[in-house]
Motif scaffolding. Structure first.
Motif, mmCIF file in Angstrom:
data_model
loop_
_atom_site.group_PDB
_atom_site.id
_atom_site.type_symbol
_atom_site.label_atom_id
_atom_site.label_comp_id
_atom_site.label_asym_id
_atom_site.label_seq_id
_atom_site.Cartn_x
_atom_site.Cartn_y
_atom_site.Cartn_z
ATOM 1 N N UNK A 1 0.834 -1.203 0.000
ATOM 2 C CA UNK A 1 0.000 0.000 0.000
ATOM 3 C C UNK A 1 0.868 1.254 0.000
ATOM 4 N N UNK A 2 1.948 1.225 0.772
ATOM 5 C CA UNK A 2 2.855 2.374 0.801
ATOM 6 C C UNK A 2 3.536 2.564 -0.554
ATOM 7 N N UNK A 3 3.886 1.456 -1.210
ATOM 8 C CA UNK A 3 4.488 1.568 -2.546
ATOM 9 C C UNK A 3 3.498 2.187 -3.531
ATOM 10 N N UNK A 4 2.242 1.774 -3.442
ATOM 11 C CA UNK A 4 1.205 2.365 -4.298
ATOM 12 C C UNK A 4 1.065 3.851 -4.012
ATOM 13 N N UNK A 5 1.066 4.207 -2.744
ATOM 14 C CA UNK A 5 0.898 5.613 -2.372
ATOM 15 C C UNK A 5 2.077 6.453 -2.862
ATOM 16 N N UNK B 1 5.459 18.631 -6.891
ATOM 17 C CA UNK B 1 6.279 18.247 -5.743
ATOM 18 C C UNK B 1 5.452 18.312 -4.465
ATOM 19 N N UNK B 2 5.538 17.258 -3.689
ATOM 20 C CA UNK B 2 4.878 17.227 -2.388
ATOM 21 C C UNK B 2 5.929 16.829 -1.370
ATOM 22 N N UNK B 3 6.580 17.824 -0.841
ATOM 23 C CA UNK B 3 7.765 17.593 -0.017
ATOM 24 C C UNK B 3 7.475 16.762 1.228
ATOM 25 N N UNK B 4 6.259 16.894 1.771
ATOM 26 C CA UNK B 4 5.988 16.209 3.037
ATOM 27 C C UNK B 4 5.385 14.826 2.859
ATOM 28 N N UNK B 5 5.126 14.402 1.618
ATOM 29 C CA UNK B 5 4.446 13.118 1.412
ATOM 30 C C UNK B 5 5.282 11.956 1.931
ATOM 31 N N UNK B 6 6.553 11.911 1.576
ATOM 32 C CA UNK B 6 7.425 10.825 2.032
ATOM 33 C C UNK B 6 7.607 10.872 3.539
ATOM 34 N N UNK C 1 6.708 7.917 6.313
ATOM 35 C CA UNK C 1 7.697 7.416 7.271
ATOM 36 C C UNK C 1 7.182 7.570 8.694
ATOM 37 N N UNK C 2 6.510 8.698 8.972
ATOM 38 C CA UNK C 2 5.948 8.886 10.313
ATOM 39 C C UNK C 2 4.919 7.813 10.625
ATOM 40 N N UNK C 3 4.058 7.515 9.658
ATOM 41 C CA UNK C 3 3.041 6.487 9.883
ATOM 42 C C UNK C 3 3.697 5.133 10.088
ATOM 43 N N UNK C 4 4.715 4.830 9.275
ATOM 44 C CA UNK C 4 5.413 3.546 9.434
ATOM 45 C C UNK C 4 6.031 3.447 10.829
ATOM 46 N N UNK C 5 6.635 4.530 11.301
ATOM 47 C CA UNK C 5 7.235 4.525 12.643
ATOM 48 C C UNK C 5 6.171 4.314 13.706
#
Length: 467
Positions: free
Chosen positions: A363-367, A377-382, A386-390
């Motif tokens: 799902x993260x790869x799709x996102x 550019x969406x600087x905060x997307x990545x 990462x925050x959600x994964x943590x």
């Protein structure tokens, strides 16, 4: 002299052959026959590409070939193909053949064996696949249609009259597109024109054959090239009308592209070696044409659910497996999540419960691909991902329950404590207890769950009670 010519002139091709190929060649030669390497494997050998299947051909008829080798297996007796084991590998060896008309645009009406290699090469699809090479004469490339030149110039050209080749097998339209994408080749204009003029013939192809070519296009370095070619020759709307309908569907200010352009950009950005993710990315927005509304801005409310439904229908039509279809639909249905730092731990746990921990990496790869395909550019997307994964890792470390299987009691415990028989009450009770544990993981003990179960049951009497 180009690199391909150098390999042939110096005879360097033979240095890369498996020992089994040489052994089969000797068996055939001892029987008075001739063996050559043909087709796609020779093309890839000349291009220094990995070879997974060796295509070998001989002038020995099938019955003589069987007698010439120690052991063989029939896999296509009608077409003169045998599987021959040698040195721990199994090789496919086919007798030279010529073919009659293709009245169904898919299969030859009849096949005849021949002693003439030239007749065998004449029936092949593209010049780069219509060459042969004899390992016993390494400087002798048999190339009646000048495939070596086309290969050097990175051009896909039909053997002989392009329309004739396509009418023999309409799959050659999709194969040409697939080769162009896989090899980064161009398609020669006459061949491309014939593909466009013959586009309606793809209607005769089986779903399975279309699916297999689609998968190969999707797993190529840049699948968008293939889909643009399919659109150009009017084939895309015939095999994937749901994708074609996305063309020209404009989006909101967060996107630089229309839905079709975005879909292609996102698919290119998706993990190349993961078919499920690329399929999900290709189909993730096909519900947008049906859900588009214009208020102060453009919106596609609930498009993920419509996209998932349409993706399931496409994959059913193309005969994907039930498991592949389930995974792709699930990813599409959940791809519109919006994580905020303010999410509570219980919100994170519910996200994991709904998506399934095993599906989150995909799902993260799709996102990521979806974001990359926006064209802005969406600087905060990545950073958000990462925050959600943590956060997910944090709640996992607390040994929480994410499904009813993780609860400290099960259906048998519920029947015993409540005195009920199997029925809907069991599922309702488990669901209720899971919701409680998602909110407060410390409740996941037998004692706490039984107490909560009895309180819940007292408030919601069920007719299944027996005691």
């Amino acid at each position: 002299m180009d690199e391909i010519s150098k390999k042939i002139e110096t005879g360097n091709l033979g240095q890369t052959l498996p020992t089994g190929v040489h052994k089969i060649g000797r068996w055939i030669q001892h029987a008075g026959g001739r063996m050559v390497i043909v087709g796609g494997c020779l093309r890839d050998l000349l291009l220094d590409r990995a070879i997974h299947d060796w295509d070998l051909a001989t002038d020995l008829p099938p019955d003589q070939l069987r007698r010439a080798v120690p052991k063989s297996f029939d896999v296509g007796a009608r077409f003169g193909t045998l599987l021959i084991p040698a040195d721990g590998e199994i090789f496919e060896v086919t007798t030279f053949r010529r073919e009659s008309d293709y009245s169904d645009f898919r299969h030859p009406d009849s096949v005849e064996f021949t002693m003439e290699l030239s007749e065998d090469l004449n029936r092949r699809d593209f010049t780069m696949n219509a060459m042969a090479w004899d390992p016993t004469a390494p400087q002798n490339l048999i190339d009646p249609h000048d495939g070596r030149t086309d290969l050097s110039h990175r051009v896909i050209r039909a053997v002989g009259e392009p329309k004739d080749r396509i009418r023999e097998d309409a799959l050659r339209i999709l194969r040409a597109v697939r080769f162009a994408v896989q090899l980064d080749f161009s398609i020669e204009p006459c061949t491309l024109n014939a593909m466009s003029e013959s586009a309606a013939l793809v209607d005769h192809l089986s779903s399975e054959r279309i699916r297999d070519e689609l998968n190969k296009i999707l797993l190529s370095p840049k699948p968008s090239t293939g889909f643009l070619l399919l659109k150009q020759i009017d084939v895309l709307r015939r095999i994937l009308p749901e994708i074609a309908e996305c063309d020209g569907i404009t989006q909101n200010r967060f996107h630089a592209y229309d839905v079709f352009e975005h879909t292609l950009a996102a698919t290119d950005a998706a993990a190349q070696d993961h078919l499920i993710v690329r399929l999900a990315t290709l189909f993730h927005d096909i519900g947008k044409p049906a859900t588009r509304t214009v208020e102060e801005d453009v919106h596609f409310y609930g498009h993920q659910f419509v996209s998932a439904q349409k993706a399931g229908a496409i994959m059913n039509r193309l005969r994907y497996s039930n498991e592949e279809r389930r995974k792709v639909k699930h990813l599409i249905r959940h791809h519109m999540f919006f994580f905020q730092t303010e999410w509570t731990d219980s919100a994170v746990r519910r996200f994991v419960r709904d998506v399934g921990m095993e599906n989150i990496p995909d799902l993260f790869e799709l996102r990521k691909a979806d974001t990359a395909g926006s064209g802005k550019r969406r600087a905060n997307a990545s950073r958000k991902l990462q925050e959600l994964w943590d956060r997910i890792q944090e709640v996992l470390e607390k040994d929480n329950a994410f499904s009813v299987r993780d609860l400290a009691i099960d259906g048998n415990d519920i029947m015993r404590e409540l005195g009920v028989t199997p029925g809907r009450v069991i599922g309702d009770a488990l669901h209720h207890l899971l919701e409680l544990v998602l909110e407060d993981p410390e409740l996941n003990t037998p004692e706490s769950l039984i107490r909560e179960l009895k309180e819940w049951y007292a408030r919601n009497k069920h007719p299944e009670a027996t005691g």
